[in-house]
Enzyme design. Structure first.
Site, mmCIF file in Angstrom:
data_model
loop_
_atom_site.group_PDB
_atom_site.id
_atom_site.type_symbol
_atom_site.label_atom_id
_atom_site.label_comp_id
_atom_site.label_asym_id
_atom_site.label_seq_id
_atom_site.Cartn_x
_atom_site.Cartn_y
_atom_site.Cartn_z
ATOM 1 N N GLN A 97 0.841 -1.198 0.000
ATOM 2 C CA GLN A 97 0.000 0.000 0.000
ATOM 3 C C GLN A 97 0.871 1.240 0.000
ATOM 4 O O GLN A 97 1.631 1.486 0.939
ATOM 5 C CB GLN A 97 -0.922 0.024 1.221
ATOM 6 C CG GLN A 97 -1.802 1.269 1.252
ATOM 7 C CD GLN A 97 -2.673 1.349 2.486
ATOM 8 O OE1 GLN A 97 -2.888 0.356 3.173
ATOM 9 N NE2 GLN A 97 -3.173 2.536 2.781
ATOM 10 N N CYS A 103 -6.464 1.306 2.264
ATOM 11 C CA CYS A 103 -6.369 -0.058 2.799
ATOM 12 C C CYS A 103 -7.623 -0.875 2.530
ATOM 13 O O CYS A 103 -7.547 -2.103 2.389
ATOM 14 C CB CYS A 103 -6.044 -0.046 4.283
ATOM 15 S SG CYS A 103 -7.262 0.813 5.305
ATOM 16 N N HIS A 177 -7.809 0.396 10.310
ATOM 17 C CA HIS A 177 -7.059 -0.192 9.199
ATOM 18 C C HIS A 177 -7.645 -1.540 8.803
ATOM 19 O O HIS A 177 -8.069 -2.321 9.660
ATOM 20 C CB HIS A 177 -5.592 -0.369 9.614
ATOM 21 C CG HIS A 177 -4.703 -0.886 8.524
ATOM 22 N ND1 HIS A 177 -4.537 -0.223 7.324
ATOM 23 C CD2 HIS A 177 -3.931 -2.006 8.450
ATOM 24 C CE1 HIS A 177 -3.696 -0.915 6.567
ATOM 25 N NE2 HIS A 177 -3.329 -1.999 7.222
ATOM 26 N N ASP A 192 -1.432 -7.531 4.674
ATOM 27 C CA ASP A 192 -1.495 -6.137 5.115
ATOM 28 C C ASP A 192 -0.560 -5.346 4.220
ATOM 29 O O ASP A 192 0.663 -5.550 4.256
ATOM 30 C CB ASP A 192 -1.076 -6.049 6.589
ATOM 31 C CG ASP A 192 -1.119 -4.631 7.145
ATOM 32 O OD1 ASP A 192 -1.199 -3.673 6.347
ATOM 33 O OD2 ASP A 192 -1.068 -4.476 8.377
#
Length: 242
Positions: A97, A103, A177, A192
């Site tokens: 990211q 996200c 998140h 992630d």
């Protein structure tokens, strides 16, 4: 409904509006980009105990988890980078990211990108072209590709302004998140986009993905007892009724 965001790691990073943690919005977003409605859809997971998990339509292809960012959780999660496999399965689709507040969309791409063996995307749709174009890229190359992709940026903007809650200012850091859990080659991976790669949480299977993800999610929730700002959303494969 909560929104999803993450602090910028680069002061010059491009920023998008945060995406609301709302399965209806996510479905409309992805259906418009090439995920056929009769293939898969997102739905709320209303609790992590056995009875509530049993209510989630099966099979589950991916699990999205929205949680509040705290200093304690961030410190512990960064230590988990030691568990990142140096050579994770090449079949894990992962992208970094680099866009602020993206996200939610990164989580959706991780969910779909690791489910293309069991769901059929509409031919020559945006998602079909995106995953074919980025198939041989590394995570940072995929991030750069997404950052320059105006079609996705515009679609994300439409989805981010379609929620029940008013979208915050684009320069606001919302302290929540999104991450994604998926099973690849018999292993549970946490995806992630702020991490250097997928984090392995041990063995899993398509039939136990939801329950295995719930165990990891419970551990994060237990570390933030004073917050209820959590959302769990599952991507389920549509099955024909007989």
């Amino acid at each position: 409904m909560a929104s999803a965001s993450t602090p910028d790691e680069s002061p010059s990073a491009k920023r998008w509006l945060p995406l609301e943690a709302n399965p209806d919005i996510m479905n409309q977003f992805l259906w418009g980009l090439g995920l056929p409605p009769d293939e898969a859809e997102f739905g709320d997971v209303y609790g992590l105990d056995e009875e509530l998990l049993a209510m989630v339509p099966k099979p589950v292809l991916a699990v999205l988890f929205l949680f509040p960012l705290t200093n304690k959780v961030e410190a512990e999660r960064k230590s988990e980078e030691d568990n990142v496999k140096k050579e994770p399965s090449t079949k894990v689709y992962f992208l970094r990211q680099t866009v602020g507040n993206a996200c939610g969309t990164i989580g959706l791409l991780h969910a779909i990108g690791n489910s293309t063996s069991v769901i059929k995307l509409s031919e020559d749709s945006y998602l079909d072209r995106f995953f074919k174009s980025t198939a041989d890229m590394d995570p940072l190359e995929r991030a750069a590709f997404l950052e320059k992709d105006r079609e996705m940026e515009n679609a994300h903007s439409v989805a981010a302004t379609a929620g029940d809650t008013e979208a915050p200012n684009i320069n606001t850091n919302v302290d929540t998140h999104f991450i994604c859990f998926t099973c690849v080659n018999g292993e549970l991976y946490e995806l992630d986009g702020r991490r250097s790669g997928p984090i392995s949480h041990g063995t899993s299977s398509p039939s136990t993905l939801l329950e295995d993800s719930a165990k990891v999610i419970k551990k994060v929730i237990d570390k933030i007892p004073d917050s209820n700002n959590f959302n769990v959303i599952a991507l389920s494969k549509k099955t024909e009724a007989f």
